[in-house]
Scaffold this motif. Structure first.
Motif, short mmCIF file in Angstrom:
data_model
loop_
_atom_site.label_atom_id
_atom_site.label_comp_id
_atom_site.label_asym_id
_atom_site.label_seq_id
_atom_site.Cartn_x
_atom_site.Cartn_y
_atom_site.Cartn_z
N UNK A 70 0.82 -1.22 0.00
CA UNK A 70 0.00 0.00 0.00
C UNK A 70 0.85 1.26 0.00
N UNK A 71 1.97 1.24 0.72
CA UNK A 71 2.86 2.40 0.74
C UNK A 71 3.60 2.57 -0.59
N UNK A 72 3.89 1.47 -1.25
CA UNK A 72 4.58 1.55 -2.54
C UNK A 72 3.65 2.03 -3.64
N UNK A 73 2.38 1.65 -3.56
CA UNK A 73 1.42 1.95 -4.62
C UNK A 73 0.74 3.32 -4.46
N UNK A 74 0.54 3.75 -3.25
CA UNK A 74 -0.17 5.00 -2.99
C UNK A 74 0.76 6.01 -2.33
N UNK A 82 -0.57 7.03 1.13
CA UNK A 82 -0.27 6.06 2.20
C UNK A 82 1.20 6.16 2.57
N UNK A 83 2.05 6.27 1.56
CA UNK A 83 3.49 6.41 1.78
C UNK A 83 3.77 7.59 2.70
N UNK A 84 3.16 8.74 2.38
CA UNK A 84 3.36 9.94 3.20
C UNK A 84 2.88 9.71 4.62
N UNK A 85 1.70 9.11 4.78
CA UNK A 85 1.15 8.87 6.11
C UNK A 85 2.02 7.94 6.93
N UNK A 86 2.50 6.86 6.33
CA UNK A 86 3.31 5.89 7.06
C UNK A 86 4.70 6.44 7.41
#
Length: 135
Positions: A47-51, A54-58
């Protein structure tokens, strides 16, 4: 389109401590040193790689380099054969995409493997690829 590479794991940037995560991290570091001109990051959950959201949030707490901050990956490196095979079959059947492979390279002559569940269309597509590789 230029490649944006994500090394996938069940952990994102140290959220888990496990020898399998270490292997993904090591692979990413080797890649990053060898291919400096390619945007890449790892270890990341899908999810972090694709979005990028999500990357920013994580990773909002991170002070380090965040190469995928304004991008979503379009090349996914799976941590092992099992997870890669599962993911491409899910993509094929639920997403309605063609999935070809594995495609073997580096041999003197084309060699490819077909799943016992492949269709006639899969066989034709792999045969066409092999014919093009023979040149």
């Amino acid at each position: 389109k230029d490649p944006i590479v994500a090394f996938l794991s069940f952990s994102t940037k140290g959220s888990a401590d496990h020898y399998r995560v270490d292997k993904v991290r090591d692979a990413y570091n080797i890649f990053k040193k060898k291919y400096k001109g390619i945007i890449s990051d790892g270890e990341l959950q899908f999810d972090a790689a694709y979005s990028s959201e999500v990357y920013k949030n994580k990773l909002e707490q991170s002070s380090g380099d965040l190469p995928l901050l304004n991008n979503s990956a379009n090349v996914f490196i799976f941590p092992n054969l099992e997870s890669g095979n599962i993911a491409y079959r899910i993509t094929q059947y639920l997403g309605g995409y063609s999935a070809l492979g594995p495609l073997l390279q580096g041999l003197n002559k084309p060699v490819h493997d077909l799943s016992r569940g492949c269709s006639v269309e899969d066989i034709v597509n792999i045969a066409a690829i092999a014919a093009l590789q023979k040149k």
